[in-house]
Design an enzyme around this catalytic site. Structure first.
Site, PDB file in Angstrom:
ATOM      1  N   HIS A   1      43.063  46.475  34.850  1.00 38.49           N
ATOM      2  CA  HIS A   1      43.567  46.710  33.531  1.00 38.49           C
ATOM      3  C   HIS A   1      43.545  45.378  32.973  1.00 38.49           C
ATOM      4  O   HIS A   1      43.577  44.567  32.929  1.00 38.49           O
ATOM      5  CB  HIS A   1      45.284  46.886  33.381  1.00 38.49           C
ATOM      6  CG  HIS A   1      45.961  45.666  33.938  1.00 38.49           C
ATOM      7  ND1 HIS A   1      46.153  44.508  33.171  1.00 38.49           N
ATOM      8  CD2 HIS A   1      46.362  45.193  34.928  1.00 38.49           C
ATOM      9  CE1 HIS A   1      46.369  43.509  33.431  1.00 38.49           C
ATOM     10  NE2 HIS A   1      46.866  44.381  34.833  1.00 38.49           N
TER      11      HIS A   1
ATOM     12  N   ASP B   1      44.348  42.586  39.511  1.00 44.07           N
ATOM     13  CA  ASP B   1      44.011  41.413  39.713  1.00 44.07           C
ATOM     14  C   ASP B   1      44.243  41.273  41.697  1.00 44.07           C
ATOM     15  O   ASP B   1      43.053  40.482  42.610  1.00 44.07           O
ATOM     16  CB  ASP B   1      44.257  39.846  38.938  1.00 44.07           C
ATOM     17  CG  ASP B   1      45.794  39.834  39.374  1.00 44.07           C
ATOM     18  OD1 ASP B   1      46.688  41.004  39.747  1.00 44.07           O
ATOM     19  OD2 ASP B   1      46.114  38.742  38.899  1.00 44.07           O
TER      20      ASP B   1
END
Ligand SMILES: *[C@@H]1O[C@H](CO)[C@@H](O)[C@H](O)[C@H]1NC(C)=O
Ligand SMILES: *[C@@H]1O[C@H](CO)[C@@H](O)[C@H](O)[C@H]1NC(C)=O
Ligand SMILES: *[C@@H]1O[C@H](CO)[C@@H](O)[C@H](O)[C@H]1NC(C)=O
Length: 559
Positions: free
Chosen positions: A176, A458
């Site tokens: 994102h 991540d």
């Protein structure tokens, strides 16, 4: 043209300047936030070739360094010209160059003066590129990434292949975009960052207003439950925890546009009458991932039609669907966490830093550490908000650097000790297995799932990168993108190949299953079979436990 019949100029120029990475030390910061240095004197930055070293990157990798501006100020790239010479033409000049005016990612229109551009010769593996970078002075209110002294320009080599290759499918994994912190620094005021989307605030994207207006009309039927309950774009004047910011939206509009220029305009990946079936879209259940995916698609698709959009929900950040249960993976994770903990204990400077910060904000150092202050500090840093101050003093850059240095040290030890690798191989298997499944179906000629997008975190991308063997890959910054391209050789239609790109850089030959392949084969790609063999078998062999499949590997006793 000397290269016309060979490795034709497929460098996707539209995608050339994927982003200008701020070579601030903390690169997960977003491009474009450095702010213009001002100054209108005519001058130029010239790009110079990266020195050729033994560790020369494989074909398709390029980094430019800017140097030699006459003053310390920021300049905007006006246009880029680039030409590729194939191996035999090394050293020769061609008259022809493709030119990209005002790379769109840079936003705005600028009257960048052309001032005696300098040529640079730039070697990437077996190809030579010559590249001219024209830059001009910034205008007052210009948005977008800027190029400054010695900043690195990373450009995208997405969609780059010899002309007899046909693009079959594309599989994109994104983190994102920029977001508000997930935790606050205890006992401090929440940083005042505005998560509404407004045209006259930086960074801006020409599609931003249309995006908002389109999203505000969005029907809920386009998503698998429980995604409908999520807002489609960020909208809080004081950001909520973890909310996507305008920067985050712009990053993915840019990503989308970049992919569109390469994959749709240039390679015609989707037929003109494309439908829902041709897209495979999935996201975790966080608003920031859904919104990032929507922004990317909005930049990507020629007509963003709600009727053709269907997002699936992935409850696990590992996107492991029905294959999440894996006891050995958890064991690796526990050992990895133990390693992290022990390393931290050894770092006295880190300990002192936490204590000092805790004293400043008047909490215990344990509580402070638990609140993961680096996340909040990074956000403040990237958004040009000062670190918190109290009557006991201020949290400052030195604190930030100590924690950051520790993270880098941690990353280094993580690579060395390989516990994380065990976790990553098992954690990334299900998502890679799904990707392989899609690629095989596309290779068989099925016209479905030609474009797959997984909007993730991540903690999704990092294990994939590790599992692929990309040891030198940087930790995924906000809006990072990892792309798998599937190609068919028109001259040998039965042969399919894969290219892998991380933030626009071709990392195909850095993967453990295709390392140095380009030295043995003239093809600038990795055979699909290598990737399939890796995912179906060699991933488990790499664990060294004698397992040859996922189920077996997951249920072995840990060493
Ligand atoms: C950052 O903030 C300072 C003051 O808070 C301001 O002077 C400076 O112009 C800002 N920089 C940018 C790039 O916005
Ligand atoms: C840019 O890099 C060159 C060569 O590495 C160096 O000599 C020069 O001082 C650098 N300029 C700045 C402003 O850092
Ligand atoms: C891998 O994919 C195949 C289909 O392509 C499927 O049958 C198999 O169950 C998958 N394995 C895992 C562990 O997800």
């Amino acid at each position: 043209m000397l290269f016309r019949n060979r490795f034709v100029l497929l460098l996707a120029l539209a995608a050339l300047l994927a982003f200008v990475s701020l070579s601030l030390q903390f690169c997960e910061c977003v491009a474009g936030l450095a702010g213009p240095g001002g100054g209108t004197d005519a001058a130029f930055v010239h790009a110079s070739a990266q020195p050729l070293t033994q560790t020369a990157p494989p074909p398709g990798f390029g980094v430019l360094k800017a140097e030699g501006s006459t003053q310390r100020t920021f300049w905007e790239v006006d246009h880029v010209e680039l030409l590729v010479l194939d191996e035999e033409a090394r050293g020769e000049r061609s008259e022809h160059a493709e030119r990209q005016d005002k790379p769109r990612q840079l936003g705005g229109s600028g009257a960048g003066e052309e001032l005696g551009p300098r040529l640079l010769l730039f070697e990437v593996g077996s190809w030579h590129l010559q590249l001219q970078l024209f830059v001009g002075p910034p205008e007052g209110q210009r948005d977008g990434p800027l190029l400054g002294d010695n900043q690195t320009v990373c450009f995208s080599l997405a969609g780059h292949a010899p002309h007899h290759f046909k693009l079959v499918s594309v599989h994109v994994f994104i983190r994102h975009g920029d977001r508000y912190p997930l935790y606050v620094i205890p006992k401090t005021k929440r940083p005042e960052i505005d998560c509404t989307l407004v045209a006259n605030r930086k960074p801006y994207h020409p599609k931003l207003e249309a995006f908002v207006s389109h999203m505000s009309k969005g029907p809920g039927a386009s998503f698998e439950s429980p995604l409908h309950s999520l807002p489609l774009y960020p909208s809080h004047q004081l950001c909520e925890m973890g909310e996507l910011t305008q920067t985050g939206v712009v990053q993915h509009l840019q990503n989308g546009q970049l992919l569109r220029d390469v994959y749709l305009k240039k390679h015609k990946l989707l037929p003109s009458d494309w439908s829902t079936k041709q897209l495979h879209l999935e996201t975790t259940g966080k608003s920031r991932t859904l919104q990032s995916g929507l922004a990317l698609l909005y930049g990507f698709l020629p007509d963003f039609d709600w009727k053709k959009i269907y997002f699936r929900h992935q409850p696990s950040a590992l996107f492991c669907s029905g294959s999440c249960y894996c006891p050995l993976r958890n064991q690796y994770l526990e050992k990895e966490q133990r390693r992290q903990y022990l390393l931290r204990l050894k770092n006295m400077q880190l300990e002192r830093t936490y204590e000092e910060m805790a004293r400043i904000v008047d909490t215990s150092s344990k509580q402070l550490r638990a609140a993961n202050p680096i996340d909040a500090m990074l956000c403040l840093f990237c958004h040009n908000v000062s670190f918190p101050c109290t009557r006991n003093g201020c949290v400052n850059m030195e604190h930030f650097k100590v924690i950051k240095r520790h993270q880098i040290e941690d990353e280094r030890e993580r690579q060395e000790k390989k516990l994380y690798l065990g976790y990553a191989l098992l954690g990334a298997h299900p998502i890679l297995n799904q990707t392989v499944g899609r690629m095989r179906r596309a290779a068989e000629g099925r016209k479905e799932e030609l474009f797959a997008l997984s909007s993730a975190h991540d903690v999704t991308l990092a294990p994939i990168l590790s599992a692929l063997g990309l040891t030198e890959a940087r930790f995924p910054r906000f809006a990072a993108r990892l792309i798998f391209e599937l190609w068919q050789d028109r001259e040998k239609p039965g042969e399919h190949s894969v290219r892998i790109l991380y933030d626009g850089v071709d990392v195909t030959f850095h993967t453990s299953f295709c390392q140095d392949h380009h030295k043995r084969s003239p093809k600038p790609m990795c055979p699909l079979e290598n990737f399939v063999r890796f995912v179906k078998r060699d991933m488990f062999v790499a664990l060294g436990s004698g397992s040859t499949n996922y189920y077996d590997a997951c249920h072995r006793e840990g060493s």
